[in-house]
Design an enzyme around this catalytic site. Structure first.
Site, PDB file in Angstrom:
ATOM      1  N   ARG A  70       0.817  -1.221   0.000  1.00 40.30           N
ATOM      2  CA  ARG A  70       0.000   0.000   0.000  1.00 40.30           C
ATOM      3  C   ARG A  70       0.846   1.263   0.000  1.00 40.30           C
ATOM      4  NH1 ARG A  70      -2.855  -1.644   4.679  1.00 40.30           N
ATOM      5  NH2 ARG A  70      -1.696  -3.568   4.425  1.00 40.30           N
ATOM      6  N   GLU A 107       5.447  -9.226  16.227  1.00 41.51           N
ATOM      7  CA  GLU A 107       4.974  -9.672  17.532  1.00 41.51           C
ATOM      8  C   GLU A 107       5.410 -11.125  17.761  1.00 41.51           C
ATOM      9  OE1 GLU A 107       0.847  -9.003  17.934  1.00 41.51           O
ATOM     10  OE2 GLU A 107       0.819  -9.483  20.082  1.00 41.51           O
TER      11      GLU A 107
END
Ligand code: AMP
Length: 182
Positions: A70, A107
């Site tokens: 994006r 994460e």
């Protein structure tokens, strides 16, 4: 923040109302900020690109680096408006020429970005562009790559930031402009 400008504030509200929250995408517990309704609105697309460009006018940006995928959508029109070139920063194995890669922590586990080794010869003044700043891991890795390849990172520009994820902390020492915070 630029709350003093009523036109800019109206545009922020219109963009917020147009963004779509998609719960549990791509994984349970993530609220995905879907920018496609903004892209599909001709006037809004034009105005948010102008808003992403405005803070960097006069900064002599030579290259805009967009982060796959994006960041490509926003990066090219921002580059055109700034009179700069465009650099694609990609996922592993996509770029055809010689690359340098940068690993970064997620994460759970790690990910990697790549850039062509000759993309930002010194002296280059590079602006990093992406749609969303979340944890800042991706943009931080992009900044490291640019610096390792001889470019000066002038700053980072995002349409949207999620401040609770503290992405700014992973981009310290670098000017950060975000049009909207949610
Ligand atoms: P970050 O955690 O800052 O490294 O973000 C990783 C990438 O995922 C960025 O390129 C963002 O565009 C995208 N991203 C992260 N969180 C979201 C979200 N909630 N909605 C949409 N895109 C996201």
């Amino acid at each position: 923040m630029h709350h003093a400008d009523p036109q800019r504030e109206a545009l922020r509200l219109r963009t917020l109302a147009t963004l779509r929250d998609v719960p549990d995408f791509p994984r349970p517990g993530i609220v995905f900020k879907d920018i496609t309704p903004v892209l599909g609105d001709a006037a809004l697309l034009r105005d948010v690109i102008a808003a992403m460009v405005a803070p960097w006018l006069g900064e002599d940006i030579t290259h805009v680096a967009g982060i796959e995928s994006r960041g490509f959508i926003f990066g090219v029109p921002v580059a055109l408006a700034l009179g700069a070139g465009f650099i694609p920063i990609r996922k592993p194995g996509k770029l055809p020429w010689r690359t340098m890669s940068q690993d970064y922590a997620l994460e759970y586990g790690t990910d990697r970005l790549e850039m062509h080794i000759d993309a930002c010869p010194s002296p280059s003044r590079v602006l990093v562009v992406d749609d969303v700043l979340a944890t800042g891991g991706t943009a931080g890795a992009a900044c490291q790559l640019i610096a390792r390849l001889g470019g000066d990172v002038v700053g980072c520009s995002f349409l949207l930031a999620i401040p609770v994820l503290k992405g700014r902390a992973r981009l310290d020492g670098c000017r950060l402009e975000t049009f909207i915070e949610v």
